[in-house]
Design an enzyme around this catalytic site. Structure first.
Site, PDB file in Angstrom:
ATOM      1  N   HIS A   1      51.678  21.492  32.983  1.00 42.50           N
ATOM      2  CA  HIS A   1      51.334  20.737  31.766  1.00 42.50           C
ATOM      3  C   HIS A   1      51.914  21.412  30.538  1.00 42.50           C
ATOM      4  CE1 HIS A   1      48.297  23.849  31.473  1.00 42.50           C
ATOM      5  NE2 HIS A   1      48.038  23.461  30.252  1.00 42.50           N
TER       6      HIS A   1
ATOM      7  N   LYS B   1      53.099  30.753  34.393  1.00 42.62           N
ATOM      8  CA  LYS B   1      52.957  32.194  34.164  1.00 42.62           C
ATOM      9  C   LYS B   1      51.932  32.764  35.117  1.00 42.62           C
ATOM     10  CE  LYS B   1      53.842  35.720  31.450  1.00 42.62           C
ATOM     11  NZ  LYS B   1      54.203  36.423  32.675  1.00 42.62           N
TER      12      LYS B   1
ATOM     13  N   LYS C   1      42.931  30.174  32.527  1.00 43.10           N
ATOM     14  CA  LYS C   1      42.913  31.356  31.645  1.00 43.10           C
ATOM     15  C   LYS C   1      43.849  31.156  30.455  1.00 43.10           C
ATOM     16  CE  LYS C   1      42.467  35.498  33.538  1.00 43.10           C
ATOM     17  NZ  LYS C   1      42.575  36.852  34.071  1.00 43.10           N
TER      18      LYS C   1
ATOM     19  N   LYS D   1      51.449  31.974  40.254  1.00 40.39           N
ATOM     20  CA  LYS D   1      51.130  33.262  40.874  1.00 40.39           C
ATOM     21  C   LYS D   1      52.091  33.491  42.034  1.00 40.39           C
ATOM     22  CE  LYS D   1      48.115  36.624  40.438  1.00 40.39           C
ATOM     23  NZ  LYS D   1      47.485  37.102  39.190  1.00 40.39           N
TER      24      LYS D   1
ATOM     25  N   SER E   1      51.499  39.325  27.336  1.00 41.31           N
ATOM     26  CA  SER E   1      52.703  38.864  28.051  1.00 41.31           C
ATOM     27  C   SER E   1      53.376  37.744  27.277  1.00 41.31           C
ATOM     28  CB  SER E   1      52.332  38.310  29.421  1.00 41.31           C
ATOM     29  OG  SER E   1      52.206  39.343  30.336  1.00 41.31           O
TER      30      SER E   1
HETATM   31  P1  NAD Z   1      42.991  50.353  38.263  1.00 41.54           P
HETATM   32  O1  NAD Z   1      43.426  50.535  39.644  1.00 41.54           O
HETATM   33  O2  NAD Z   1      43.752  51.012  37.151  1.00 41.54           O
HETATM   34  O3  NAD Z   1      41.474  50.840  38.094  1.00 41.54           O
HETATM   35  C1  NAD Z   1      40.432  50.542  38.951  1.00 41.54           C
HETATM   36  C2  NAD Z   1      39.498  51.742  38.956  1.00 41.54           C
HETATM   37  O4  NAD Z   1      38.324  51.406  39.679  1.00 41.54           O
HETATM   38  C3  NAD Z   1      40.102  52.985  39.613  1.00 41.54           C
HETATM   39  O5  NAD Z   1      39.947  54.114  38.774  1.00 41.54           O
HETATM   40  C4  NAD Z   1      39.283  53.131  40.898  1.00 41.54           C
HETATM   41  O6  NAD Z   1      39.136  54.481  41.307  1.00 41.54           O
HETATM   42  C5  NAD Z   1      37.965  52.526  40.482  1.00 41.54           C
HETATM   43  N1  NAD Z   1      37.150  52.121  41.625  1.00 41.54           N
HETATM   44  C6  NAD Z   1      37.566  51.708  42.845  1.00 41.54           C
HETATM   45  N2  NAD Z   1      36.530  51.451  43.629  1.00 41.54           N
HETATM   46  C7  NAD Z   1      35.429  51.714  42.911  1.00 41.54           C
HETATM   47  C8  NAD Z   1      34.044  51.636  43.207  1.00 41.54           C
HETATM   48  N3  NAD Z   1      33.612  51.246  44.412  1.00 41.54           N
HETATM   49  N4  NAD Z   1      33.172  51.988  42.241  1.00 41.54           N
HETATM   50  C9  NAD Z   1      33.611  52.401  41.039  1.00 41.54           C
HETATM   51  N5  NAD Z   1      34.921  52.476  40.701  1.00 41.54           N
HETATM   52  C10 NAD Z   1      35.813  52.133  41.629  1.00 41.54           C
HETATM   53  O7  NAD Z   1      42.910  48.781  38.042  1.00 41.54           O
HETATM   54  P2  NAD Z   1      42.804  47.994  36.664  1.00 41.54           P
HETATM   55  O8  NAD Z   1      44.171  47.544  36.270  1.00 41.54           O
HETATM   56  O9  NAD Z   1      41.986  48.753  35.701  1.00 41.54           O
HETATM   57  O10 NAD Z   1      42.024  46.682  37.127  1.00 41.54           O
HETATM   58  C11 NAD Z   1      40.620  46.672  37.321  1.00 41.54           C
HETATM   59  C12 NAD Z   1      40.147  45.242  37.467  1.00 41.54           C
HETATM   60  O11 NAD Z   1      40.537  44.488  36.329  1.00 41.54           O
HETATM   61  C13 NAD Z   1      40.707  44.482  38.667  1.00 41.54           C
HETATM   62  O12 NAD Z   1      39.717  43.586  39.114  1.00 41.54           O
HETATM   63  C14 NAD Z   1      41.865  43.711  38.077  1.00 41.54           C
HETATM   64  O13 NAD Z   1      42.161  42.545  38.832  1.00 41.54           O
HETATM   65  C15 NAD Z   1      41.274  43.352  36.734  1.00 41.54           C
HETATM   66  N6  NAD Z   1      42.288  43.006  35.736  1.00 41.54           N
HETATM   67  C16 NAD Z   1      43.240  43.907  35.358  1.00 41.54           C
HETATM   68  C17 NAD Z   1      44.171  43.553  34.382  1.00 41.54           C
HETATM   69  C18 NAD Z   1      45.185  44.544  33.878  1.00 41.54           C
HETATM   70  O14 NAD Z   1      45.891  44.232  32.908  1.00 41.54           O
HETATM   71  N7  NAD Z   1      45.281  45.749  34.432  1.00 41.54           N
HETATM   72  C19 NAD Z   1      44.165  42.269  33.826  1.00 41.54           C
HETATM   73  C20 NAD Z   1      43.190  41.355  34.249  1.00 41.54           C
HETATM   74  C21 NAD Z   1      42.259  41.748  35.202  1.00 41.54           C
END
Ligand code: NAD
Length: 473
Positions: free
Chosen positions: A67, A72, A96, A108, A364
């Site tokens: 649309h 993205k 989103k 995706k 982005s």
């Molecule tokens: P990341 O890998 O940098 O960090 C995740 C952290 O969570 C790590 O430090 C890990 O050790 C910790 N972790 C793992 N298992 C755990 C548990 N059982 N209890 C507590 N901590 C735990 O990942 P991120 O980029 O920070 O992403 C985190 C979440 O955010 C994901 O769900 C991801 O899909 C979402 N997200 C990230 C982005 C982005 O820009 N990075 C954007 C949108 C959504």
């Protein structure tokens, strides 16, 4: 019955969509079109590994909605990748982007590999071959479909993608805009690393600035003095904690997988991060109490809980014991539908992932705009603004006979750098989205929660867009 069918992530997104759609006025056919995945490219291609073996790689790219163009969404490298998952994630991207007013359709991609099992050279070959398959089928391009990093991918893979694309499309002046999340030297934008955590902060702060919402929760307005608990000290958790602390909140607990730490006076995320780096664990941080079972930290009394690690961490088993007043879904899918129901009953405000963690895609969008304009943000106006501000300040000081402090002078004179403009664009996007969702919820109090209100917001925008395109004569 459906409980004999395998779980489908895409169907669960469709169910949330249907629930929200009942609060909208769109006709059934249009809703069906909004929900449908427009194009699905499932591919297999051979790659010769370092030991000479040929491996057949399974990969996908899904364009959920056109649309708005381009589509993205990130590319995920994971053993768990399958078509259903990529379809679900592509649809979530459509909603989103719509909520944060990023004019893209949802997409995706996924490659079914565990990147840890491959050499860098093998990963490069896989990524480049995937990109050339996308080029062949017209599934990538600055005006068609623009991937980004996701699980298992980062700047390195985005560099391979842009290089492959550019070499297959010689002379395409906007080639850098075929993918985002690139290193700065390859057309990336400053401010992307912290974008999701900063967006989480801006979204929650806006909610906290709404007097009626805070009154309902029995909280004062503003983030100053609010207690915050963060799960996951990765990219998103670290930056969320940082921005809350810098704006006067107290991060009283941080949970990682090896355990959690608590200090009622507040924790400094950078010190905790350095401690973890040095000792290999978050535990035994000076001045803090250890919590052996990490998930117990989610049940400590606080104003704001930020799950920023994994999906499904708050569920039917523990939601009842969670004492936070506000839950900010920084991670994707940290709450199960059972938890949602419990919180709706308890009057806990759940700020949904679909828009709260949209900082990454918003920035982005800024990167893509930068690539199309071929100029760094701030380059044209920084010096002009500084010269003008210097002139105004000098005039004011001469007229009043008073001088401002050096701190104030630096603040007033400063012309915007790229990172300043990216942060301010993100702030504007998150504030606007929060207000739009809240306005929808206020207008229709029968909407059960903010997640459903966010879906309604998305459906209305995509619906309007389709209608205005005039494709239904
Ligand atoms: P990341 O890998 O940098 O960090 C995740 C952290 O969570 C790590 O430090 C890990 O050790 C910790 N972790 C793992 N298992 C755990 C548990 N059982 N209890 C507590 N901590 C735990 O990942 P991120 O980029 O920070 O992403 C985190 C979440 O955010 C994901 O769900 C991801 O899909 C979402 N997200 C990230 C982005 C982005 O820009 N990075 C954007 C949108 C959504």
């Amino acid at each position: 019955m459906s409980n004999h069918q395998p779980y489908s992530f895409f169907h669960s997104v469709e169910r949330s969509f249907d629930k929200a759609a009942s609060f909208t006025k769109w006709e059934k056919g249009l809703l069906e079109q909004i929900k449908a995945c427009n194009s699905i490219y499932s591919m297999r291609f051979p790659v010769k590994m370092d030991d000479g073996r040929i491996e057949v790689i399974e990969a996908y790219r899904v364009q959920h909605s056109q649309h708005k163009s381009p589509c993205k969404g990130g590319i995920r490298f994971s053993d768990e990748v399958n078509q259903d998952e990529v379809m679900a994630l592509a649809s979530l991207m459509t909603y989103k982007c719509a909520i944060v007013n990023v004019p893209f359709g949802g997409g995706k991609g996924g490659i079914k590999i565990n990147p840890k099992k491959y050499s860098v050279y093998e990963l490069e070959k896989i990524t480049r071959r995937y990109t050339s398959e996308l080029v062949k089928k017209n599934f990538i391009g600055p005006g068609i479909d623009v991937p980004a990093p996701d699980y298992g991918t980062g700047e390195r893979e985005m560099s391979w993608i842009v290089d492959t694309y550019a070499s297959l499309k010689p002379g395409e002046i906007d080639a850098a805009g075929c993918v985002t999340g690139k290193p700065i030297t390859q057309g990336g934008v400053r401010g992307r690393k912290e974008a999701t955590g900063l967006g989480v902060f801006f979204g929650i702060r806006e909610v906290c600035n709404m007097p009626d919402v805070m009154a309902k929760l029995g909280l004062t307005t503003g983030v100053v003095g609010k207690t915050v608990i963060v799960q996951g000290l990765g990219n998103v958790g670290y930056h969320s904690a940082k921005f809350f602390r810098e704006h006067g909140s107290k991060v009283i607990a941080i949970a990682e997988y090896e355990g959690a730490i608590f200090n009622s006076n507040g924790l400094n995320e950078e010190e905790v991060f350095q401690h973890r780096k040095a000792t290999g664990s978050i535990l035994n941080f000076p001045g803090a109490t250890n919590i052996a079972k990490s998930t117990d930290a989610l049940e400590i009394e606080c104003d704001i809980l930020i799950p920023a690690a994994l999906e499904n961490v708050i569920n039917g088993d523990n939601a009842e014991r969670v004492k936070a007043k506000i839950i900010g879904e920084a991670a994707n899918g940290p709450l199960t539908p059972e938890a949602d129901e419990i919180f709706a009953k308890k009057g806990v405000l759940v700020v949904p992932d679909m828009y709260l963690n949209a900082g990454g895609v918003t920035v982005s969008y800024f990167e893509w705009l930068k690539n199309l304009s071929h100029v760094r943000y701030g380059r044209m106006e920084k010096r002009f603004t500084e010269n003008l501000n210097t002139h105004i300040l000098t005039q004011m000081e001469e007229l009043t006979g008073k001088k401002v402090s050096d701190v104030e002078r630096n603040f007033i004179l400063h012309g915007p750098e790229e990172v300043d403009l990216v942060h301010s664009g993100l702030e504007e996007s998150m504030i606007a989205a929060t207000r739009e969702i809240m306005a929808i919820w206020k207008e229709n109090p029968t909407i059960p929660d903010m997640r459903t209100a966010a879906y309604v917001c998305a459906i209305n925008k995509v619906g309007t867009s389709y209608t205005e395109l005039g494709i239904f004569p």
